[in-house]
Design a protein around this motif. Structure first.
Motif, short mmCIF file in Angstrom:
data_model
loop_
_atom_site.label_atom_id
_atom_site.label_comp_id
_atom_site.label_asym_id
_atom_site.label_seq_id
_atom_site.Cartn_x
_atom_site.Cartn_y
_atom_site.Cartn_z
N ALA A 106 -35.36 -61.66 1.17
CA ALA A 106 -35.87 -61.25 2.48
C ALA A 106 -34.73 -61.12 3.47
O ALA A 106 -34.67 -60.17 4.26
N TRP A 110 -33.59 -57.69 5.31
CA TRP A 110 -33.47 -57.61 6.77
C TRP A 110 -32.09 -57.08 7.14
O TRP A 110 -31.96 -56.21 8.00
N SER A 111 -31.06 -57.62 6.49
CA SER A 111 -29.69 -57.22 6.79
C SER A 111 -29.45 -55.76 6.44
O SER A 111 -28.90 -55.00 7.26
N SER A 113 -31.51 -53.29 6.13
CA SER A 113 -32.29 -52.33 6.92
C SER A 113 -32.02 -52.47 8.42
O SER A 113 -32.70 -51.84 9.23
N GLY A 115 -32.71 -54.87 10.32
CA GLY A 115 -33.86 -55.45 11.00
C GLY A 115 -35.04 -54.52 11.20
O GLY A 115 -35.92 -54.80 12.01
N GLN A 116 -35.10 -53.43 10.42
CA GLN A 116 -36.15 -52.43 10.63
C GLN A 116 -37.25 -52.43 9.57
O GLN A 116 -38.30 -51.82 9.78
N LYS A 119 -41.07 -57.97 8.24
CA LYS A 119 -41.29 -59.16 9.04
C LYS A 119 -41.84 -60.25 8.13
O LYS A 119 -42.66 -59.97 7.24
N ILE A 239 -44.00 -61.48 3.31
CA ILE A 239 -43.42 -60.50 4.22
C ILE A 239 -44.27 -59.23 4.21
O ILE A 239 -44.98 -58.93 3.24
N GLN A 242 -42.75 -53.51 8.40
CA GLN A 242 -42.93 -53.39 9.85
C GLN A 242 -43.82 -52.21 10.21
O GLN A 242 -44.64 -52.28 11.13
N LEU A 330 -30.55 -62.97 12.44
CA LEU A 330 -31.93 -63.04 11.96
C LEU A 330 -32.95 -63.08 13.09
O LEU A 330 -34.15 -63.22 12.82
N ILE A 333 -36.76 -61.75 12.76
CA ILE A 333 -37.22 -61.59 11.37
C ILE A 333 -38.65 -62.13 11.19
O ILE A 333 -39.38 -61.69 10.31
#
Length: 356
Positions: A106, A110-111, A113, A115-116, A119, A239, A242, A330, A333
């Motif tokens: 996860a 997150w890294s 993308s 943060g896109q 969640k 997760i 988004q 993060l 996230i």
């Protein structure tokens, strides 16, 4: 994380951006609703999980029909995976909408993308991992020159082992060299290699930890619980894409309702929950866990909707410290809004996404 996985994730990130644009136009599989209504629901939700006991809330929720019941008219489509990177790639490409997954995949998702893509919306499992070794290894110093397996380079247990070695003055590089030779390999291979004496130990999650001990007479050198405050650390959490969360918060909330019911069922009807989880594992893999392995694994795990956020931040720092993750912010996230709404309705305490 291997360069091959990084390249795949980078490619998938581009793919999800394209698929997001298309999704905005709607599809035959979804029920359009006013954006921001807070109750919009999809016709279908595609949920990923692993046929592994650390994903018991998913296994039980599917087997007992808790998700189907909570989702109502929304159809549940299940997709199973054997490794975190594969699940992340599926989320990135739009092949799934949500998945149960470990912390490090996860974090990597997150890294990669920026943060896109995802969640974290709920916790699922804590504990159930550690270092099992052969007789004669009693201290960290005894590991020098030894071969230790982990499930995959850069995965949650691989990071835990490398960080623990570093804290104990031992080094291990990504090529299998250093004071300790760390050999990433799938769990089935590690189990066989340990039984045959080809490796000296393995840092693995349940049920493989119990199998190494009960089937191959291994010895638990490090119970990972002992390395964390209150003995708790995230092993698995839930997760959501988004894009899906933004468009269909009503569906995500109902998914979380099913998840919370599954966790509660495990707490209150443990024996029945074990049977349900094992039945689902057998259905997916063709082979159920032995009763003694199942009981040992369940005893070593804690199932909780609390994401134990502080341990995620520590896991990221650990991955950075052993050069398996570039520095990552993060912040953002987690989105525990819907989970806390569900918990409030159930008369339960809210959970936090605080780093400490």
């Amino acid at each position: 994380m291997s360069s091959r996985t990084i390249r795949a994730l980078a490619f998938a990130t581009a793919a999800v951006l394209a698929s997001t644009a298309l999704a905005a136009c709607g599809s035959d599989e979804e029920t359009p609703a006013a954006a921001g209504s807070g109750t919009a629901e999809a016709e279908t939700i595609r949920l990923g999980y692993f046929p592994n006991i650390t994903h018991a809330p998913a296994l039980v929720g599917v087997n007992k029909g808790f998700f189907t019941e909570a989702l109502g008219s929304t159809k549940l489509e299940e997709k199973t995976f054997n490794a975190g990177p594969a699940a992340i790639e599926a989320l990135f490409s739009g092949a799934i909408d949500a998945t149960y997954i470990g912390p490090n995949p996860a974090i990597n998702g997150w890294s990669e993308s920026k943060g896109q893509a995802l969640k974290i919306v709920a916790g699922s499992t804590s504990g159930g991992a550690g270092l099992v070794v052969k007789e004669g290894i009693n201290t960290p110093a005894d590991l020098k020159g030894k071969k230790i397996a982990t499930p995959q380079l850069g995965n949650t247990q691989d990071v835990a082992l490398r960080a623990w070695l570093k804290q104990n003055g031992l080094n291990a590089d990504k090529q299998g060299g250093g004071d300790v030779s760390v050999l990433p390999q799938d769990n089935a291979t590690a189990l066989q290699a340990f039984a045959q004496g080809a490796i000296d130990g393995a840092w693995v999650p349940e049920p493989n930890l119990s199998r190494l001990i009960l089937e191959s007479k291994g010895k638990l050198l490090v119970d990972e619980k002992t390395l964390w405050p209150n003995g708790e650390f995230v092993t698995t959490h839930l997760i959501v894409s988004q894009e899906f969360l933004k468009k269909y918060p009503g569906t995500v909330k109902k998914l979380i309702q099913g998840h919370v019911k599954s966790v509660k069922f495990i707490e209150t009807s443990n024996a029945e929950a074990q049977a349900a989880a094992n039945a689902q594992i057998e259905k997916l893999s063709g082979k159920a866990l032995k009763p003694e392995i199942l009981a040992s694994a369940f005893k070593n795990l804690k199932f909780t909707h609390d994401p134990i956020a502080s341990s995620l931040y520590t896991s990221a720092k650990n991955a950075e410290s052993v050069d398996l993750l570039d520095p990552v912010d993060l912040k953002g996230i987690y989105d525990l809004t819907l989970l806390n709404e569900v918990l409030k309705a159930e008369g339960q305490s809210a959970v936090s996404d605080a780093a400490a």
